[in-house]
Write an enzyme that holds these catalytic residues in place. Structure first.
Site, mmCIF file in Angstrom:
data_model
loop_
_atom_site.group_PDB
_atom_site.id
_atom_site.type_symbol
_atom_site.label_atom_id
_atom_site.label_comp_id
_atom_site.label_asym_id
_atom_site.label_seq_id
_atom_site.Cartn_x
_atom_site.Cartn_y
_atom_site.Cartn_z
ATOM 1 N N ASP A 66 0.946 -1.163 0.113
ATOM 2 C CA ASP A 66 -0.049 0.018 0.173
ATOM 3 C C ASP A 66 0.787 1.142 0.130
ATOM 4 O O ASP A 66 1.474 1.711 1.054
ATOM 5 C CB ASP A 66 -0.975 -0.153 1.340
ATOM 6 C CG ASP A 66 -1.830 1.269 1.382
ATOM 7 O OD1 ASP A 66 -1.472 2.151 0.536
ATOM 8 O OD2 ASP A 66 -2.787 1.125 2.204
ATOM 9 N N SER A 144 1.357 12.831 -15.375
ATOM 10 C CA SER A 144 0.262 12.994 -16.295
ATOM 11 C C SER A 144 0.133 14.314 -17.031
ATOM 12 O O SER A 144 0.645 15.409 -16.393
ATOM 13 C CB SER A 144 -0.981 12.634 -15.694
ATOM 14 O OG SER A 144 -2.018 12.809 -16.457
ATOM 15 N N TYR A 157 -7.323 15.435 -8.987
ATOM 16 C CA TYR A 157 -6.287 14.651 -9.823
ATOM 17 C C TYR A 157 -5.114 15.776 -10.613
ATOM 18 O O TYR A 157 -3.964 15.569 -10.511
ATOM 19 C CB TYR A 157 -7.144 14.016 -10.929
ATOM 20 C CG TYR A 157 -6.047 12.936 -11.621
ATOM 21 C CD1 TYR A 157 -5.584 12.092 -11.230
ATOM 22 C CD2 TYR A 157 -5.668 13.219 -13.100
ATOM 23 C CE1 TYR A 157 -4.791 11.068 -11.601
ATOM 24 C CE2 TYR A 157 -4.938 12.404 -13.867
ATOM 25 C CZ TYR A 157 -4.457 11.278 -13.000
ATOM 26 O OH TYR A 157 -3.660 10.481 -13.885
ATOM 27 N N LYS A 161 -1.290 15.653 -9.686
ATOM 28 C CA LYS A 161 -0.354 15.414 -10.777
ATOM 29 C C LYS A 161 0.711 16.807 -10.821
ATOM 30 O O LYS A 161 1.748 16.662 -11.150
ATOM 31 C CB LYS A 161 -0.889 15.287 -11.853
ATOM 32 C CG LYS A 161 -1.715 13.748 -11.871
ATOM 33 C CD LYS A 161 -0.332 12.552 -11.383
ATOM 34 C CE LYS A 161 -0.965 11.169 -11.513
ATOM 35 N NZ LYS A 161 -0.068 10.162 -11.284
#
Length: 254
Positions: A66, A144, A157, A161
């Site tokens: 994890d 990304s 998100y 990123k």
């Protein structure tokens, strides 16, 4: 054999881009530790470690991890060190959850930051502690294009990123003098479960219209990301530090 006898960790290595990276590294001669919550790939089929070991016996090992738990990241590095010494760390594990900013919650914020940012910081820290005494090593953070351009509905998100991209630059500056190269890769729309299931783009009518915005006129494949990572991990990139390599078929065109 660009990575012959190198020991590499790939987080999120059971599926998607991580799976392709682990397989590519093994093909290039590396010994790979595949780290993930589960060994079963999301796209189905044999596990990453089984696929690798069928072709390169003994070249892969799966370890449940994890990445939001610092102690588990440290244990991963300890395994690599006991196997001969960590040479390559790929912080690939990540999740995508959409949530409009007016509906954003603390719980979602913590989840996205823990998995997408905290894991990269402390995964890099654990790797660097092992690499610094040897004055060598490569750390690759999978970011990304979402860390390069904001899009409504993706506040968590985008921020996670974007944080990884700037963290990579900070780490490159700090660890470069110790002989450790830190770079990041920015995938575009790749044919992974993230873009097929989690945030359906590929295979949808609206999503398919995006192909006209991609100069390459095709979706990215996990192998495209893996090729970029193999380059950054190898001596071919020995003078590349703090780079942000975009692998998106020209989608952003910046």
């Amino acid at each position: 054999m660009l990575l012959k006898d190198k020991i590499a960790i790939v987080t999120g290595g059971s599926s998607g881009n991580g799976r392709a990276i682990a397989i590519k590294f093994a093909d290039e001669g590396a010994l790979v530790i595949v780290a993930d919550l589960t060994e079963k790939p999301r796209e189905g089929g044999k596990s990453t470690s089984d696929l690798i070991n069928e072709k390169h016996p003994g070249a892969a090992r799966f370890i449940e991890c994890d990445v939001s738990k610092v102690e588990q990241l440290e244990s991963l590095v300890e395994v690599a060190e006991s196997s001969g010494g960590l040479g390559i760390m790929v912080n690939n594990a990540g999740i995508l959850k959409k949530q409009p900013v007016l509906e954003a919650t603390e719980d979602m914020f913590r989840l996205m930051v823990d998995v997408n940012v905290k894991s990269v910081l402390f995964g890099s820290q654990a790797a660097a502690k092992a690499m610094v005494p040897r004055k060598s090593g490569a750390i690759i953070n999978i970011c990304s294009i979402a860390g390069m351009r904001g899009t409504g509905g993706y506040c968590h998100y985008n921020l996670s990123k974007g944080a990884v991209r700037l963290l990579t630059l900070s780490l490159a500056d700090e660890l470069g003098p110790h002989g450790i190269r830190v770079n990041n890769v920015n995938p575009g729309i790749m044919r992974t479960q993230m873009n097929v299931v989690d945030d359906p783009v590929i295979g949808t009518e609206t999503g398919e219209s995006y192909l006209d915005l991609i100069p390459a006129r095709r979706w990215g494949e996990p192998g495209d990301v893996a090729d970029a990572c193999a380059y950054l991990a190898s001596d071919l990139a020995k003078y590349v530090m703090g780079a942000s390599l975009t692998v998106d078929g020209g989608y952003l065109r910046i």
